[in-house]
Design an enzyme around this catalytic site. Structure first.
Site, PDB file in Angstrom:
ATOM      1  N   LYS A   1     -13.280 -39.326 -35.435  1.00 45.93           N
ATOM      2  CA  LYS A   1     -14.356 -39.210 -34.440  1.00 45.93           C
ATOM      3  C   LYS A   1     -14.772 -37.751 -34.335  1.00 45.93           C
ATOM      4  CE  LYS A   1     -15.211 -41.438 -29.966  1.00 45.93           C
ATOM      5  NZ  LYS A   1     -14.541 -41.934 -28.763  1.00 45.93           N
TER       6      LYS A   1
HETATM    7  O1  G3P Z   1     -14.910 -43.068 -25.672  1.00 48.59           O
HETATM    8  C1  G3P Z   1     -16.131 -42.566 -25.273  1.00 48.59           C
HETATM    9  C2  G3P Z   1     -16.758 -43.250 -24.087  1.00 48.59           C
HETATM   10  O2  G3P Z   1     -16.607 -44.622 -24.162  1.00 48.59           O
HETATM   11  C3  G3P Z   1     -16.404 -42.662 -22.751  1.00 48.59           C
HETATM   12  O3  G3P Z   1     -16.744 -43.488 -21.663  1.00 48.59           O
HETATM   13  O4  G3P Z   1     -16.701 -44.063 -19.262  1.00 48.59           O
HETATM   14  O5  G3P Z   1     -15.877 -41.811 -20.006  1.00 48.59           O
HETATM   15  O6  G3P Z   1     -18.292 -42.341 -20.046  1.00 48.59           O
HETATM   16  P1  G3P Z   1     -16.922 -42.884 -20.184  1.00 48.59           P
END
Ligand code: G3P
Length: 218
Positions: A87
């Site tokens: 990633k």
């Molecule tokens: O893994 C990346 C993403 O899914 C993060 O989500 O909820 O922290 O905006 P969030």
């Protein structure tokens, strides 16, 4: 549409896998920190543990932000298991690194994507997956799902192979909307996956079926 779980919590990953619907896992440095995983050796060990639970793709994020650092770290991550996807953040050196990894058969997930322009560049560089952050766009009162629609349209017109991985999914409705909008993959917390099961009419209907069965067999 593939289902990935967005966590570094091994119990949640096992629970989603045991449902029989899990296609992969995504993590990020915040999710690793949330599980108390720190230090390079422990982080690598944790990725290996995740890869032993799931057959599908496991996204492991680099911490480096310079080209050489991303390449070194990405190679180390990719060597852990065949299902590791490196990633890489959507930054200038990240795009260069995605091109390098693509040319050397290392699969990538371009993360922190918030615009269609970024999506075009990542696809041109040969990213395997592209992660637009739906919830974080909604958080600033823009329309996260509209970005998925735009990218899906562009990728279809241009014939890009990069898979759209809808990320920052916060609830079950996001999953349904991502499916309607052309996402190839959703990555979400376990709660959003389990939320898809719930409907009050299902609960009422089941209670009635069981009650009628009980009465007829009394
Ligand atoms: O893994 C990346 C993403 O899914 C993060 O989500 O909820 O922290 O905006 P969030």
């Amino acid at each position: 549409m593939k289902f990935f779980i967005d966590t570094a919590n091994l119990a949640d990953i096992r629970e989603a896998r045991d449902l029989g619907i899990l296609d992969g896992v995504t993590t990020n440095p915040s999710l690793m920190a949330k599980e108390g995983i720190s230090g390079e050796a422990n982080i690598l060990k944790h990725y290996e543990a995740i890869c032993q639970i799931v057959d599908g793709d496991v996204s492991a994020e680099v911490i480096a932000t310079d080209y050489e650092g991303i390449i070194t770290e990405g190679k180390r991550l990719a060597a852990l298991a065949p299902n590791i996807v490196v990633k890489v953040p959507m930054i200038k050196d990240g795009i260069k690194a995605i091109r390098y990894f693509s040319d050397h058969d290392i699969r990538t997930n371009c993360t922190l994507v918030f615009s269609a322009g970024q999506a075009i560049l990542a696809a041109k560089a040969g990213a395997t997956y592209l992660s637009p952050f739906i919830g974080r766009i909604d958080d600033v009162n823009w329309d996260g799902m509209d970005l998925i629609l735009q990218i899906a349209e562009i990728y279809a017109i241009q014939g890009y192979d990069t898979e759209i991985l809808a990320a920052s999914i916060r609830n079950s409705k996001h999953i349904v909307d991502a499916a309607r909008s052309g996402a190839d993959v959703v990555t979400c917390p376990l709660s959003a996956i389990l939320g898809l099961i719930k409907h009050p009419l299902t609960d009422i209907g089941l209670a009635q079926f069981l009650n009628d069965h009980k009465k007829a067999n009394a």
